[in-house]
Design a protein around this motif. Sequence first.
Motif, short mmCIF file in Angstrom:
data_model
loop_
_atom_site.label_atom_id
_atom_site.label_comp_id
_atom_site.label_asym_id
_atom_site.label_seq_id
_atom_site.Cartn_x
_atom_site.Cartn_y
_atom_site.Cartn_z
N GLU A 169 0.83 -1.20 0.00
CA GLU A 169 0.00 0.00 0.00
C GLU A 169 0.87 1.27 0.00
O GLU A 169 0.57 2.24 -0.70
CB GLU A 169 -0.92 -0.01 1.23
CG GLU A 169 -2.00 -1.08 1.16
CD GLU A 169 -2.85 -1.11 2.39
OE1 GLU A 169 -2.53 -0.31 3.33
OE2 GLU A 169 -3.82 -1.88 2.45
N GLN A 170 1.94 1.23 0.82
CA GLN A 170 2.83 2.39 0.84
C GLN A 170 3.51 2.59 -0.52
O GLN A 170 3.73 3.73 -0.98
CB GLN A 170 3.89 2.22 1.94
CG GLN A 170 3.29 2.26 3.34
CD GLN A 170 4.34 2.07 4.42
OE1 GLN A 170 5.52 1.88 4.11
NE2 GLN A 170 3.91 2.10 5.68
N ASN A 198 2.21 1.78 -3.40
CA ASN A 198 1.20 2.35 -4.31
C ASN A 198 1.06 3.86 -4.08
O ASN A 198 0.93 4.65 -5.03
CB ASN A 198 -0.14 1.66 -4.11
CG ASN A 198 -0.11 0.20 -4.60
OD1 ASN A 198 0.67 -0.13 -5.51
ND2 ASN A 198 -0.92 -0.65 -4.01
N ALA A 199 1.07 4.27 -2.80
CA ALA A 199 0.99 5.71 -2.50
C ALA A 199 2.22 6.45 -3.05
O ALA A 199 2.11 7.57 -3.58
CB ALA A 199 0.87 5.92 -0.99
N GLU A 258 1.74 6.89 -6.75
CA GLU A 258 0.82 7.98 -7.06
C GLU A 258 1.49 9.35 -6.89
O GLU A 258 1.35 10.25 -7.73
CB GLU A 258 -0.41 7.89 -6.15
CG GLU A 258 -1.30 6.68 -6.46
CD GLU A 258 -2.49 6.60 -5.53
OE1 GLU A 258 -2.57 7.47 -4.62
OE2 GLU A 258 -3.33 5.68 -5.69
N ALA A 259 2.25 9.52 -5.78
CA ALA A 259 2.95 10.79 -5.56
C ALA A 259 3.98 11.04 -6.66
O ALA A 259 4.14 12.18 -7.17
CB ALA A 259 3.63 10.80 -4.20
#
Length: 583
Positions: free
Chosen positions: A219-220, A222-223, A226-227
């Motif tokens: 999840e981290q 994926n974040a 995105e950033a």
Amino acid sequence: MLYLAEVQKKSGVFGGGRAELKLLACQRSEQNWTAVPGDEVLPSDEASNYAAGALVLVDLSASRQIQRMQEAGRPLVNILQNFSRLQEKFKTQEEEIEQWKQSLTYQSQELNRREMEMEARREQLQQMEEDCEHLEQQRQELLALQEEINRQKESYERNRQELEGAWEHLRGEMRRMEEQQASLQQSSLSVLDPEKASALHNLLNQLEGTLPQAESIREQLNAAFEALAQHQERLGQHWQLLEQQRSQVQQNQHEIEQQSQDLHHRWQEWHKAQETLEQARAELKAQQSALVIKQDYAQMLSVQVQSHDELHQQLYRLADTSDNVKVGLQVDVEALEKMPIEELQNLVQELESDLAKLSSFVESQEEELTLKQQEIDALKARIEAANEFDRLNLENDLTDEQDGYQMLYETLVGQRRSLQGRRGILSQHQSILRRRQGLATPEGQENVIDLSPILSHIEAQRQQQADNLQKLEGQIEQMKAAIHQAEEMINPQVVIQDNKRNELKQVEADLLARRIAAANLEGRVNLYQELLQPVQDTADELRHKLNEIAAMLNQEAGGHQQTIGEMRQILAQLTSSPELAVS
């Protein structure tokens, strides 16, 4: 103090009176003359040597005594020439002042334009500084993201190491299980020891507990992806702006090159036109020099003609004041000797009557000339006191009066000569009559000198010089007309050339400003790229590391899940309690 004066003689044609000097102007400085107010007149014996109406320069002492006197012709010519030179100098200075005004106007416009350009450049630099600050902020964000990813990578590495330790421990237990299974198979046993089976079960639960940590790491990641995508989108906008500015730089360089070639061509045309103009100005200067030479020669001829006139008048005055000198003694003495005495007496009486009439007429002309001079003096006085509007009309009247005075004076000169000639002829007749009557001849009459041959020679020379002067004046007028026509052609060309030169200088300054602006823009583009490229490289490196971490995480997570399932199946086969294997 030096004065300009006019010789005045109150006597008539026959002389006998004293001459006077009427002061006209006074010299205040080398180039400054002022009119003498009123009609100030000084008696002078020396002035009798000059003709009536002649202009002389008189040096007077503080007590108004004449110290020195000279003719004013040549000094007046020098004064007029100096005045003409001063006028030309003033005209040249006025033209230079006008050129300076135009130059100052152009410089002021250029300063205003450059101030506007500097303001625009300052705004552009300010915008670039803001963009650089924004890029620096994004770079700081990327560095922070890189640090976060490094921390996550370190956490993942620790988890992986822990998981590797657990797997090593599990592999050891599985080896032991396999050994026990082999022993059990040899001993025909089908179940594990409950204590060992429970330990294996706990170990498998511990391994499954590590899998949610991998999901959190995913999840981290994926974040972070995105950033990084948002950051790459902003970087794309900056790259697009960079390409636009690079295209603008190329377009500016192309336009500057075309403008430079056009400016070079225009400068070549200007230099060709300037060479033609300089040749024309050199020819004009040569014509002006030739005109000055001819004018000086004409002035010399004019002075010579005037000198002959004065000599002619002095000889007539000599004949008028001396009984031994006469003019016009061309008489037929032999015919008079043979003529009857009564007829000779009648002829003498007729000559006396004609001479009296001519003398009366000349005296009236002298009086009229004196009246005209008085009218001219009165007009000059009125002009001095008149306003600008009335002065123009009075000056026109003065010009008419002066022309009439000059015509009357020239007519009177001929009449004076005729009067002198008739006096000489009458004197010769009277002398012959006295001798025939047996009367005594007056003393000195027998030694009378006839000045007619000398006067004729002087008149011939004067006429020849006057003809030469007239021809020379005609040539001077033609040269003046040619010079005036050349000046009318050259002066506008000079103005046009000056305007073109100023225009080309302005274009040259604009081109230099465009070159500087283009160089500044190119420098900003290069600086922009130097700032943007490391940020892009850092983003690409982060993307590559994130992709490696995601691939490793997916690979290890899938392998671990499959291995745990296989181990549970083996444990179910080896234990006697299937429910324990699935709990």
